[in-house]
Design a protein around this motif. Structure first.
Motif, PDB file in Angstrom:
ATOM      1  N   ALA A   1       1.143   8.558   2.544  1.00  0.00           N
ATOM      2  CA  ALA A   1       0.194   9.611   3.385  1.00  0.00           C
ATOM      3  C   ALA A   1       0.457   9.593   4.692  1.00  0.00           C
ATOM      4  O   ALA A   1       0.399  10.742   5.404  1.00  0.00           O
ATOM      5  CB  ALA A   1      -1.313   8.811   3.066  1.00  0.00           C
ATOM      6  N   LEU A   2       1.039   8.574   5.230  1.00  0.00           N
ATOM      7  CA  LEU A   2       1.163   8.282   6.760  1.00  0.00           C
ATOM      8  C   LEU A   2       2.550   9.362   6.847  1.00  0.00           C
ATOM      9  O   LEU A   2       2.518  10.133   7.817  1.00  0.00           O
ATOM     10  CB  LEU A   2       1.410   6.969   7.109  1.00  0.00           C
ATOM     11  CG  LEU A   2       1.875   6.643   8.458  1.00  0.00           C
ATOM     12  CD1 LEU A   2       1.071   7.039   9.351  1.00  0.00           C
ATOM     13  CD2 LEU A   2       2.183   5.365   8.816  1.00  0.00           C
ATOM     14  N   LEU A   3       3.561   9.105   6.001  1.00  0.00           N
ATOM     15  CA  LEU A   3       4.833  10.031   6.006  1.00  0.00           C
ATOM     16  C   LEU A   3       4.425  11.322   6.077  1.00  0.00           C
ATOM     17  O   LEU A   3       4.871  12.040   6.535  1.00  0.00           O
ATOM     18  CB  LEU A   3       5.798   9.486   5.227  1.00  0.00           C
ATOM     19  CG  LEU A   3       7.142   9.858   5.012  1.00  0.00           C
ATOM     20  CD1 LEU A   3       7.973   9.810   6.244  1.00  0.00           C
ATOM     21  CD2 LEU A   3       7.884   9.704   3.866  1.00  0.00           C
TER      22      LEU A   3
ATOM     23  N   LEU B   1       5.462  19.158   4.621  1.00  0.00           N
ATOM     24  CA  LEU B   1       6.077  19.661   3.649  1.00  0.00           C
ATOM     25  C   LEU B   1       6.445  18.776   2.200  1.00  0.00           C
ATOM     26  O   LEU B   1       6.923  19.052   1.153  1.00  0.00           O
ATOM     27  CB  LEU B   1       7.365  20.607   3.963  1.00  0.00           C
ATOM     28  CG  LEU B   1       7.140  21.500   4.729  1.00  0.00           C
ATOM     29  CD1 LEU B   1       8.415  22.356   5.327  1.00  0.00           C
ATOM     30  CD2 LEU B   1       6.142  22.822   4.302  1.00  0.00           C
ATOM     31  N   LEU B   2       6.170  17.684   2.628  1.00  0.00           N
ATOM     32  CA  LEU B   2       6.378  16.475   1.742  1.00  0.00           C
ATOM     33  C   LEU B   2       5.688  16.643   0.336  1.00  0.00           C
ATOM     34  O   LEU B   2       4.675  16.907   0.402  1.00  0.00           O
ATOM     35  CB  LEU B   2       6.234  15.286   2.412  1.00  0.00           C
ATOM     36  CG  LEU B   2       6.766  13.723   1.730  1.00  0.00           C
ATOM     37  CD1 LEU B   2       8.144  13.470   2.390  1.00  0.00           C
ATOM     38  CD2 LEU B   2       5.759  12.893   2.112  1.00  0.00           C
ATOM     39  N   ASN B   3       6.418  16.164  -0.777  1.00  0.00           N
ATOM     40  CA  ASN B   3       5.823  16.144  -1.974  1.00  0.00           C
ATOM     41  C   ASN B   3       5.506  14.863  -2.237  1.00  0.00           C
ATOM     42  O   ASN B   3       6.099  13.949  -2.480  1.00  0.00           O
ATOM     43  CB  ASN B   3       6.710  16.665  -3.072  1.00  0.00           C
ATOM     44  CG  ASN B   3       6.134  16.877  -4.340  1.00  0.00           C
ATOM     45  OD1 ASN B   3       5.456  15.854  -4.910  1.00  0.00           O
ATOM     46  ND2 ASN B   3       6.233  17.776  -4.976  1.00  0.00           N
ATOM     47  N   VAL B   4       3.924  14.494  -1.785  1.00  0.00           N
ATOM     48  CA  VAL B   4       3.342  13.164  -1.993  1.00  0.00           C
ATOM     49  C   VAL B   4       3.894  12.542  -3.509  1.00  0.00           C
ATOM     50  O   VAL B   4       4.387  11.407  -3.490  1.00  0.00           O
ATOM     51  CB  VAL B   4       2.211  13.167  -1.561  1.00  0.00           C
ATOM     52  CG1 VAL B   4       1.652  11.844  -1.782  1.00  0.00           C
ATOM     53  CG2 VAL B   4       1.942  13.449  -0.315  1.00  0.00           C
ATOM     54  N   PRO B   5       3.513  13.119  -4.381  1.00  0.00           N
ATOM     55  CA  PRO B   5       3.719  12.176  -5.752  1.00  0.00           C
ATOM     56  C   PRO B   5       5.414  11.978  -6.021  1.00  0.00           C
ATOM     57  O   PRO B   5       5.731  10.978  -6.468  1.00  0.00           O
ATOM     58  CB  PRO B   5       3.224  13.180  -6.792  1.00  0.00           C
ATOM     59  CG  PRO B   5       2.370  14.052  -6.075  1.00  0.00           C
ATOM     60  CD  PRO B   5       2.803  14.435  -4.771  1.00  0.00           C
TER      61      PRO B   5
ATOM     62  N   ALA C   1       0.765  -1.067  -0.001  1.00  0.00           N
ATOM     63  CA  ALA C   1      -0.123  -0.085   0.076  1.00  0.00           C
ATOM     64  C   ALA C   1       0.834   1.208  -0.177  1.00  0.00           C
ATOM     65  O   ALA C   1       0.916   1.954   0.815  1.00  0.00           O
ATOM     66  CB  ALA C   1      -0.847  -0.098   1.191  1.00  0.00           C
ATOM     67  N   PRO C   2       1.577   1.547  -1.136  1.00  0.00           N
ATOM     68  CA  PRO C   2       2.519   2.591  -1.126  1.00  0.00           C
ATOM     69  C   PRO C   2       1.916   3.859  -0.788  1.00  0.00           C
ATOM     70  O   PRO C   2       2.301   4.871  -0.305  1.00  0.00           O
ATOM     71  CB  PRO C   2       3.167   2.521  -2.578  1.00  0.00           C
ATOM     72  CG  PRO C   2       2.347   1.531  -3.305  1.00  0.00           C
ATOM     73  CD  PRO C   2       1.387   0.795  -2.312  1.00  0.00           C
ATOM     74  N   ASP C   3       0.672   4.236  -1.345  1.00  0.00           N
ATOM     75  CA  ASP C   3      -0.192   5.462  -1.424  1.00  0.00           C
ATOM     76  C   ASP C   3      -0.401   5.725   0.207  1.00  0.00           C
ATOM     77  O   ASP C   3      -0.095   6.873   0.748  1.00  0.00           O
ATOM     78  CB  ASP C   3      -1.438   5.352  -2.063  1.00  0.00           C
ATOM     79  CG  ASP C   3      -1.056   5.394  -3.512  1.00  0.00           C
ATOM     80  OD1 ASP C   3      -0.308   6.253  -3.907  1.00  0.00           O
ATOM     81  OD2 ASP C   3      -1.802   4.897  -4.060  1.00  0.00           O
TER      82      ASP C   3
END
Length: 100
Positions: free
Chosen positions: A13-15, A21-25, A7-9
């Motif tokens: 999302a948890l991270l 400030l994390l860029n999710v994609p 479940a990488p998404d």
């Protein structure tokens, strides 16, 4: 690692909750790329993550012993032990999405 890849998404999302400030994609792409290229290697697929090929280990020891003119060349068993590894089935990573 297996849960993250299943479940990488959700993992990213948890991270992102911890680091807003994390860029999710980009982080998802980085996770999958690193897993494909550095973790899910042909050796890891064959032996399981964390294991090493004995012949390759011996060749590396030979090269290091020669380069540093070591007075004694250690055996592969002196350098690496499988005793701490869980069974291979628990160290096998599923196929990682994306281009190889």
């Amino acid at each position: 690692m297996r849960e993250v890849l299943a479940a990488p998404d959700a993992a990213i999302a948890l991270l992102a909750r911890k680091e807003p400030l994390l860029n999710v994609p980009i982080e998802k792409q980085r996770l999958l790329y690193v897993t494909r290229t550095l973790i899910a290697t042909p050796d890891a697929k064959k032996l399981g993550v964390g294991d090493v090929d004995d012949a390759r280990m011996s060749a590396s020891i030979d090269a290091i012993a020669a380069a540093f003119e070591l007075p004694r060349k250690p055996a592969a068993a002196d350098v690496f032990s499988r005793s701490f590894l869980p069974p291979k089935e628990e160290r096998t990573i599923p196929d990682v999405p994306g281009n190889p």
